[in-house]
Design a protein around this motif. Structure first.
Motif, mmCIF file in Angstrom:
data_model
loop_
_atom_site.group_PDB
_atom_site.id
_atom_site.type_symbol
_atom_site.label_atom_id
_atom_site.label_comp_id
_atom_site.label_asym_id
_atom_site.label_seq_id
_atom_site.Cartn_x
_atom_site.Cartn_y
_atom_site.Cartn_z
ATOM 1 N N ARG A 83 -0.876 -9.810 -8.974
ATOM 2 C CA ARG A 83 -0.290 -9.435 -10.446
ATOM 3 C C ARG A 83 -0.750 -10.713 -11.448
ATOM 4 N NH1 ARG A 83 5.078 -6.885 -7.872
ATOM 5 N NH2 ARG A 83 4.249 -4.789 -7.700
ATOM 6 N N LEU A 84 -0.766 -11.900 -10.749
ATOM 7 C CA LEU A 84 -0.852 -12.952 -11.759
ATOM 8 C C LEU A 84 -2.385 -13.045 -12.247
ATOM 9 C CD1 LEU A 84 0.084 -16.439 -11.909
ATOM 10 C CD2 LEU A 84 -1.885 -16.423 -10.840
ATOM 11 N N LEU A 85 -3.171 -12.435 -11.415
ATOM 12 C CA LEU A 85 -4.670 -12.342 -11.999
ATOM 13 C C LEU A 85 -4.816 -11.288 -12.945
ATOM 14 C CD1 LEU A 85 -6.475 -13.233 -8.631
ATOM 15 C CD2 LEU A 85 -6.828 -14.239 -10.781
ATOM 16 N N ASP A 86 -4.074 -10.228 -12.775
ATOM 17 C CA ASP A 86 -3.976 -9.045 -13.701
ATOM 18 C C ASP A 86 -3.517 -9.486 -14.886
ATOM 19 O OD1 ASP A 86 -4.089 -6.334 -14.732
ATOM 20 O OD2 ASP A 86 -1.754 -6.353 -14.045
ATOM 21 N N GLN A 87 -2.401 -10.384 -14.983
ATOM 22 C CA GLN A 87 -1.949 -10.896 -16.513
ATOM 23 C C GLN A 87 -2.950 -11.760 -17.119
ATOM 24 O OE1 GLN A 87 0.747 -9.873 -18.246
ATOM 25 N NE2 GLN A 87 0.527 -8.359 -16.608
ATOM 26 N N LEU A 88 -3.500 -12.679 -16.095
ATOM 27 C CA LEU A 88 -4.450 -13.776 -16.688
ATOM 28 C C LEU A 88 -5.591 -13.069 -17.132
ATOM 29 C CD1 LEU A 88 -4.557 -16.892 -16.975
ATOM 30 C CD2 LEU A 88 -5.751 -16.733 -14.680
ATOM 31 N N LEU A 89 -6.075 -11.905 -16.722
ATOM 32 C CA LEU A 89 -7.262 -11.423 -17.347
ATOM 33 C C LEU A 89 -7.096 -10.658 -18.699
ATOM 34 C CD1 LEU A 89 -8.846 -9.730 -14.132
ATOM 35 C CD2 LEU A 89 -10.111 -11.318 -15.532
ATOM 36 N N TRP A 90 -5.909 -10.482 -18.834
ATOM 37 C CA TRP A 90 -5.847 -9.973 -20.338
ATOM 38 C C TRP A 90 -5.405 -11.234 -21.352
ATOM 39 C CZ3 TRP A 90 -6.632 -5.273 -21.037
ATOM 40 C CH2 TRP A 90 -6.293 -4.267 -20.124
ATOM 41 N N GLN A 91 -5.363 -12.279 -20.592
ATOM 42 C CA GLN A 91 -4.938 -13.344 -21.766
ATOM 43 C C GLN A 91 -5.763 -14.832 -21.687
ATOM 44 O OE1 GLN A 91 -0.801 -13.543 -21.058
ATOM 45 N NE2 GLN A 91 -0.916 -14.939 -19.390
ATOM 46 N N LEU A 130 -5.113 -3.308 -11.352
ATOM 47 C CA LEU A 130 -4.600 -3.316 -9.912
ATOM 48 C C LEU A 130 -5.202 -2.192 -9.035
ATOM 49 C CD1 LEU A 130 -1.086 -4.925 -10.501
ATOM 50 C CD2 LEU A 130 -3.094 -6.100 -9.447
ATOM 51 N N GLN A 131 -5.813 -2.465 -7.739
ATOM 52 C CA GLN A 131 -6.332 -1.453 -7.120
ATOM 53 C C GLN A 131 -5.347 -0.194 -6.848
ATOM 54 O OE1 GLN A 131 -9.145 -1.270 -6.098
ATOM 55 N NE2 GLN A 131 -8.914 0.617 -5.147
ATOM 56 N N LYS A 132 -3.928 -0.333 -6.775
ATOM 57 C CA LYS A 132 -3.055 0.639 -6.657
ATOM 58 C C LYS A 132 -2.880 1.676 -7.687
ATOM 59 C CE LYS A 132 1.053 -1.715 -8.059
ATOM 60 N NZ LYS A 132 2.368 -2.058 -7.880
ATOM 61 N N ASP A 133 -3.366 1.216 -8.827
ATOM 62 C CA ASP A 133 -3.471 2.319 -10.161
ATOM 63 C C ASP A 133 -4.425 2.895 -9.942
ATOM 64 O OD1 ASP A 133 -3.163 3.389 -12.286
ATOM 65 O OD2 ASP A 133 -3.245 1.399 -13.720
ATOM 66 N N ASP A 134 -4.148 4.226 -9.343
ATOM 67 C CA ASP A 134 -5.196 5.419 -9.351
ATOM 68 C C ASP A 134 -5.450 6.336 -10.628
ATOM 69 O OD1 ASP A 134 -5.462 4.699 -6.389
ATOM 70 O OD2 ASP A 134 -4.099 6.241 -6.099
ATOM 71 N N THR A 135 -5.042 5.712 -11.622
ATOM 72 C CA THR A 135 -5.225 6.545 -12.892
ATOM 73 C C THR A 135 -6.416 5.942 -13.443
ATOM 74 O OG1 THR A 135 -3.785 5.112 -14.090
ATOM 75 C CG2 THR A 135 -2.652 6.994 -13.153
ATOM 76 N N LEU A 136 -6.956 4.794 -13.159
ATOM 77 C CA LEU A 136 -8.200 4.364 -14.014
ATOM 78 C C LEU A 136 -9.402 4.274 -12.672
ATOM 79 C CD1 LEU A 136 -6.035 1.721 -15.791
ATOM 80 C CD2 LEU A 136 -7.009 3.738 -16.560
ATOM 81 N N LYS A 137 -9.836 5.223 -12.097
ATOM 82 C CA LYS A 137 -10.672 5.060 -10.960
ATOM 83 C C LYS A 137 -11.937 4.222 -11.507
ATOM 84 C CE LYS A 137 -8.931 7.666 -7.608
ATOM 85 N NZ LYS A 137 -8.530 6.865 -6.435
ATOM 86 N N ASP A 138 -12.557 4.558 -12.840
ATOM 87 C CA ASP A 138 -13.494 4.117 -13.127
ATOM 88 C C ASP A 138 -13.795 2.685 -13.695
ATOM 89 O OD1 ASP A 138 -15.077 6.284 -12.124
ATOM 90 O OD2 ASP A 138 -14.824 7.111 -14.112
ATOM 91 N N THR A 174 -11.637 -4.417 -10.215
ATOM 92 C CA THR A 174 -10.061 -4.291 -9.668
ATOM 93 C C THR A 174 -9.670 -5.319 -8.921
ATOM 94 O OG1 THR A 174 -11.482 -3.434 -7.373
ATOM 95 C CG2 THR A 174 -10.794 -1.886 -9.313
ATOM 96 N N ILE A 175 -8.276 -5.508 -8.658
ATOM 97 C CA ILE A 175 -7.766 -6.779 -8.079
ATOM 98 C C ILE A 175 -6.772 -5.949 -6.970
ATOM 99 C CG2 ILE A 175 -6.269 -8.697 -8.541
ATOM 100 C CD1 ILE A 175 -6.898 -8.224 -11.493
ATOM 101 N N ASP A 176 -6.937 -6.647 -5.644
ATOM 102 C CA ASP A 176 -5.959 -6.112 -4.726
ATOM 103 C C ASP A 176 -5.719 -7.350 -3.553
ATOM 104 O OD1 ASP A 176 -4.322 -4.568 -3.391
ATOM 105 O OD2 ASP A 176 -5.498 -2.839 -3.163
ATOM 106 N N GLU A 223 -7.916 -2.694 2.673
ATOM 107 C CA GLU A 223 -8.354 -1.232 2.637
ATOM 108 C C GLU A 223 -8.937 -0.895 1.538
ATOM 109 O OE1 GLU A 223 -4.325 -1.376 3.263
ATOM 110 O OE2 GLU A 223 -5.393 -2.544 4.770
ATOM 111 N N SER A 224 -8.518 -1.516 0.562
ATOM 112 C CA SER A 224 -9.057 -1.206 -1.069
ATOM 113 C C SER A 224 -10.336 -1.629 -1.265
ATOM 114 C CB SER A 224 -8.130 -2.069 -1.880
ATOM 115 O OG SER A 224 -8.285 -3.415 -1.886
#
Length: 146
Positions: A46-54, A65-73, A77-79, A83-84
């Motif tokens: 989650r920290l890396l997810d936020q850091l990549l935005w800013q 984040l890998q668990k967000d299946d709405t953006l498959k392409d 990805t971060i996880d 399994e991801s």
């Protein structure tokens, strides 16, 4: 065969490692690669997810984040769960204490080393493990760059 790079940084703070991971992601993405960041924990992901935005005002890196299946392409990805990794085979940035079992599927693997005793010990072990897997690691010592 995977190409493995160890980036040796002069700093010793976790943020040094995270900032460099963002720069590495940006560079790889601009070259057309698909990147997976394997974090140690959900909090680090989650920290890396936020850091990549800013991390840079003039930069945009499409990621999720890998668990967000709405953006498959999404190319980045971060996880923290191994399994991801099944969907990926291009670039792996490993920030976890263990090397993911599926690491051999990636064409490039990056490890980021900071001058922290814990990280040094872990990445030294990773270096040995990659050699045992038959991947001769490359080191990129960035400690004396200005």
């Amino acid at each position: 065969m995977s190409h493995v790079d160890f980036y040796i940084l002069p700093g010793n703070q976790p943020d040094d490692r995270h900032q460099f991971a963002c720069r590495l992601v940006e560079k790889a993405w601009h070259k057309g690669h698909r990147i997976h960041i394997h974090a140690e924990s959900q909090d680090e992901a989650r920290l890396l997810d936020q850091l990549l935005w800013q991390f840079r005002e003039d930069s945009f890196i499409p990621h999720r984040l890998q668990k967000d299946d709405t953006l498959k392409d999404t190319p980045v990805t971060i996880d923290w769960q191994t399994e991801s990794l099944e969907q990926h085979n291009d670039v792996l940035i490993n920030l976890a204490k263990a090397i993911p079992g599926q690491c051999t599927r990636f064409s490039r693997i990056s490890e980021i080393v900071i001058q922290s005793p814990d990280v040094l010990a872990i990445t030294r072990e990773h270096y040995r493990e990659y050699r045992e897997l038959g991947f001769p690691p490359n080191t990129r010592d960035l400690r004396n760059r200005h």
